[in-house]
Design a protein around this motif. Structure first.
Motif, mmCIF file in Angstrom:
data_model
loop_
_atom_site.group_PDB
_atom_site.id
_atom_site.type_symbol
_atom_site.label_atom_id
_atom_site.label_comp_id
_atom_site.label_asym_id
_atom_site.label_seq_id
_atom_site.Cartn_x
_atom_site.Cartn_y
_atom_site.Cartn_z
ATOM 1 N N ARG A 128 0.853 -1.175 0.000
ATOM 2 C CA ARG A 128 0.000 0.000 0.000
ATOM 3 C C ARG A 128 0.892 1.228 0.000
ATOM 4 N NH1 ARG A 128 -4.019 2.401 4.741
ATOM 5 N NH2 ARG A 128 -4.801 4.158 3.495
ATOM 6 N N LEU A 129 0.732 2.067 -1.007
ATOM 7 C CA LEU A 129 1.509 3.291 -1.153
ATOM 8 C C LEU A 129 0.630 4.469 -0.769
ATOM 9 C CD1 LEU A 129 2.964 2.636 -4.750
ATOM 10 C CD2 LEU A 129 3.723 1.654 -2.568
ATOM 11 N N PHE A 130 1.022 5.178 0.280
ATOM 12 C CA PHE A 130 0.280 6.377 0.681
ATOM 13 C C PHE A 130 1.246 7.544 0.749
ATOM 14 C CE2 PHE A 130 -1.035 9.490 3.829
ATOM 15 C CZ PHE A 130 -2.302 9.819 3.349
ATOM 16 N N ALA A 131 0.858 8.646 0.130
ATOM 17 C CA ALA A 131 1.674 9.855 0.167
ATOM 18 C C ALA A 131 0.755 11.066 0.180
ATOM 19 C CB ALA A 131 2.606 9.913 -1.036
ATOM 20 N N GLU A 132 1.191 12.089 0.926
ATOM 21 C CA GLU A 132 0.363 13.287 1.069
ATOM 22 C C GLU A 132 1.233 14.524 1.128
ATOM 23 O OE1 GLU A 132 -3.516 14.573 3.713
ATOM 24 O OE2 GLU A 132 -1.934 13.393 4.683
ATOM 25 N N ILE A 133 0.866 15.513 0.321
ATOM 26 C CA ILE A 133 1.429 16.851 0.361
ATOM 27 C C ILE A 133 0.259 17.823 0.392
ATOM 28 C CG2 ILE A 133 3.615 16.243 -0.731
ATOM 29 C CD1 ILE A 133 2.495 17.112 -3.400
ATOM 30 N N PRO A 134 0.472 19.112 0.604
ATOM 31 C CA PRO A 134 -0.667 20.010 0.828
ATOM 32 C C PRO A 134 -1.730 20.013 -0.262
ATOM 33 C CG PRO A 134 1.346 21.074 1.559
ATOM 34 C CD PRO A 134 1.760 19.786 0.896
ATOM 35 N N ASP A 135 -1.357 19.868 -1.543
ATOM 36 C CA ASP A 135 -2.341 19.992 -2.612
ATOM 37 C C ASP A 135 -2.625 18.690 -3.340
ATOM 38 O OD1 ASP A 135 0.219 19.977 -3.534
ATOM 39 O OD2 ASP A 135 0.038 21.735 -4.824
ATOM 40 N N ALA A 136 -2.094 17.573 -2.852
ATOM 41 C CA ALA A 136 -2.305 16.304 -3.539
ATOM 42 C C ALA A 136 -1.993 15.145 -2.607
ATOM 43 C CB ALA A 136 -1.437 16.215 -4.794
ATOM 44 N N SER A 137 -2.547 13.995 -2.937
ATOM 45 C CA SER A 137 -2.259 12.766 -2.206
ATOM 46 C C SER A 137 -2.582 11.587 -3.107
ATOM 47 C CB SER A 137 -3.076 12.682 -0.911
ATOM 48 O OG SER A 137 -4.460 12.563 -1.200
ATOM 49 N N PHE A 138 -2.089 10.428 -2.718
ATOM 50 C CA PHE A 138 -2.521 9.202 -3.388
ATOM 51 C C PHE A 138 -2.483 8.038 -2.403
ATOM 52 C CE2 PHE A 138 1.925 9.950 -4.741
ATOM 53 C CZ PHE A 138 2.571 8.784 -4.356
ATOM 54 N N ASP A 139 -3.387 7.102 -2.653
ATOM 55 C CA ASP A 139 -3.506 5.890 -1.845
ATOM 56 C C ASP A 139 -3.690 4.752 -2.845
ATOM 57 O OD1 ASP A 139 -4.007 3.885 -0.029
ATOM 58 O OD2 ASP A 139 -5.450 5.035 1.151
ATOM 59 N N ILE A 140 -2.622 3.998 -3.073
ATOM 60 C CA ILE A 140 -2.568 3.041 -4.176
ATOM 61 C C ILE A 140 -2.123 1.686 -3.644
ATOM 62 C CG2 ILE A 140 -1.397 2.465 -6.338
ATOM 63 C CD1 ILE A 140 -1.207 5.471 -6.902
ATOM 64 N N THR A 141 -2.790 0.649 -4.102
ATOM 65 C CA THR A 141 -2.399 -0.723 -3.791
ATOM 66 C C THR A 141 -1.752 -1.347 -5.030
ATOM 67 O OG1 THR A 141 -4.134 -1.018 -2.145
ATOM 68 C CG2 THR A 141 -3.196 -3.012 -3.106
ATOM 69 N N VAL A 142 -0.576 -1.919 -4.818
ATOM 70 C CA VAL A 142 0.180 -2.578 -5.880
ATOM 71 C C VAL A 142 0.265 -4.065 -5.544
ATOM 72 C CG1 VAL A 142 2.388 -2.708 -7.072
ATOM 73 C CG2 VAL A 142 1.534 -0.495 -6.276
ATOM 74 N N VAL A 143 0.016 -4.916 -6.507
ATOM 75 C CA VAL A 143 0.058 -6.362 -6.267
ATOM 76 C C VAL A 143 1.084 -7.017 -7.186
ATOM 77 C CG1 VAL A 143 -2.334 -6.453 -5.493
ATOM 78 C CG2 VAL A 143 -1.817 -6.845 -7.896
ATOM 79 N N ARG A 144 1.684 -8.100 -6.679
ATOM 80 C CA ARG A 144 2.538 -8.938 -7.507
ATOM 81 C C ARG A 144 1.744 -10.179 -7.881
ATOM 82 N NH1 ARG A 144 7.101 -9.946 -4.485
ATOM 83 N NH2 ARG A 144 8.427 -8.456 -5.580
ATOM 84 N N PRO A 145 1.381 -10.343 -9.147
ATOM 85 C CA PRO A 145 0.605 -11.515 -9.562
ATOM 86 C C PRO A 145 1.359 -12.816 -9.275
ATOM 87 C CG PRO A 145 0.615 -9.835 -11.277
ATOM 88 C CD PRO A 145 1.635 -9.427 -10.266
ATOM 89 N N PRO A 146 0.660 -13.921 -9.122
ATOM 90 C CA PRO A 146 1.323 -15.215 -8.898
ATOM 91 C C PRO A 146 2.335 -15.520 -10.000
ATOM 92 C CG PRO A 146 -1.042 -15.404 -8.541
ATOM 93 C CD PRO A 146 -0.816 -14.042 -9.113
ATOM 94 N N GLY A 147 3.520 -15.925 -9.586
ATOM 95 C CA GLY A 147 4.562 -16.277 -10.543
ATOM 96 C C GLY A 147 5.293 -15.109 -11.161
ATOM 97 N N HIS A 148 4.914 -13.882 -10.793
ATOM 98 C CA HIS A 148 5.545 -12.696 -11.374
ATOM 99 C C HIS A 148 6.974 -12.555 -10.850
ATOM 100 C CE1 HIS A 148 5.307 -8.588 -13.164
ATOM 101 N NE2 HIS A 148 6.236 -8.334 -12.254
ATOM 102 N N GLU A 149 7.930 -12.416 -11.752
ATOM 103 C CA GLU A 149 9.335 -12.334 -11.368
ATOM 104 C C GLU A 149 9.819 -10.879 -11.381
ATOM 105 O OE1 GLU A 149 10.614 -16.755 -13.031
ATOM 106 O OE2 GLU A 149 11.247 -14.967 -14.142
#
Length: 326
Positions: A128-149
């Protein structure tokens, strides 16, 4: 050919220097970097987590890093329609209010500074990637698929100077980006790349790095290319992922570009790869704090080309030229 690591190994020996058994590359993050903690080689130890996510509407990035004597963090949000960037960079001297896990996946990476907050929280084959600054933010989930190298590489300049890098490309991402109070979804077709680094570096260094991901035809293609900083070490950080399978390139690549005109095409060739990035944005930054300085051209665009007879196009990503004195 480089040696492939297939079992867990420590990056450092008992004396804190490079463990020769760790030299090579791996398809999973097998290297234990707990020995790179700043207690030995102080001032040369560099630890960081960098994430970049490209969505149909935005490009976002975060950096959490400790350089021993300083912590350097960044949050960046780029609106692809308006070409407007929002961002904050914090250089904290001496380093404090920063936590980095001993090894990848061993805990959260957290940074706090004025007008900036970042957390990277690992899950089971996800972050889970969360970042916040005064005028913007993001909350993003990144997944590694099965078998992904991924591409994990130990680069040995010497027993005292070395780097372990994990470049994980073509990772699916979902979540939200908020700019000026307006929420934008991160839909299917958004891709993340991780640059995880632990090592002890020379003071003055230059490098190239490029990455990209996307669907070309019926295949998911991920590009990971580098240059200059690995020259002469016997290791490279070059490879192509096809449907999650890494095809390692164990030779230095040829980079052709013009820093006087960074939005002209960048071409990378060698090892069966011939790829050209056509940029649409140059994220240029420079800072000079005396002993600490950095200059970066990171150009975002679209890759096309071929790898061992397989043509690809429409692969979004970036290529960069960096010079650090750190």
């Amino acid at each position: 050919m480089e040696r492939e690591l297939v079992a867990p190994v420590s990056l450092t020996a008992a004396d804190g220097r490079l463990n020769a058994d760790a030299i090579g590359f791996a398809r999973r993050p097998l290297v234990d970097t707990a020995g790179v903690d700043g207690r030995r080689g102080w001032g040369r130890t560099k630890r960081w987590e960098y994430w970049n996510v490209i969505t149909p509407t935005h490009i976002v990035a975060l950096t959490v890093s400790s350089l021993d004597y300083a912590a350097v963090h960044e949050v960046w949000v780029f609106d692809r329609a308006t070409r407007r960037s929002r961002g904050r960079t914090a250089t904290v001297i001496p380093a404090h209010d920063v936590d980095l896990p001993p090894s990848l996946g061993d805990g959260a990476a957290i940074a706090r500074a004025r007008d900036l907050a970042i957390s990277v929280t690992p899950g089971t084959e996800s972050w889970r990637l969360f970042a916040e600054i005064p005028d913007a933010s993001f909350d993003i989930t990144v997944v590694r698929p099965p078998g992904h190298e991924c591409l994990a590489v130990v680069v040995p300049w010497s027993r005292r100077r070395f780097q372990y890098t994990v470049k994980d490309v073509a990772l699916p991402a979902s979540g939200t980006v908020v700019v000026d109070g307006v929420e934008h979804p991160v839909p299917a077709g958004s891709w993340a790349v991780l640059d995880h680094g632990r090592g002890r570096w020379p003071y003055d260094v230059r490098w190239n790095w490029g990455a990209g991901a996307g669907v070309s035809g019926d295949r998911v293609v991920g590009l990971q290319v580098g240059g200059r900083w690995t020259a002469g070490t016997g290791s490279t950080e070059n490879g192509v992922l096809v449907d999650g399978i890494l095809h390692k390139i164990s030779e230095e690549l040829r980079w052709d570009y013009d820093l006087a005109h960074p939005l002209r095409p960048w071409r990378v060739r060698g090892g069966g790869l011939d790829a050209t990035l056509t940029p649409f944005h140059d994220k240029h930054s420079a800072r000079n704090l005396g002993i600490l300085s950095a200059r970066t051209h990171q150009c975002f665009g679209v890759w096309e080309g071929s790898f061992e007879g397989m043509a690809f196009e429409g692969i979004e990503g970036f290529a960069e030229d960096v010079h650090n004195r750190w």
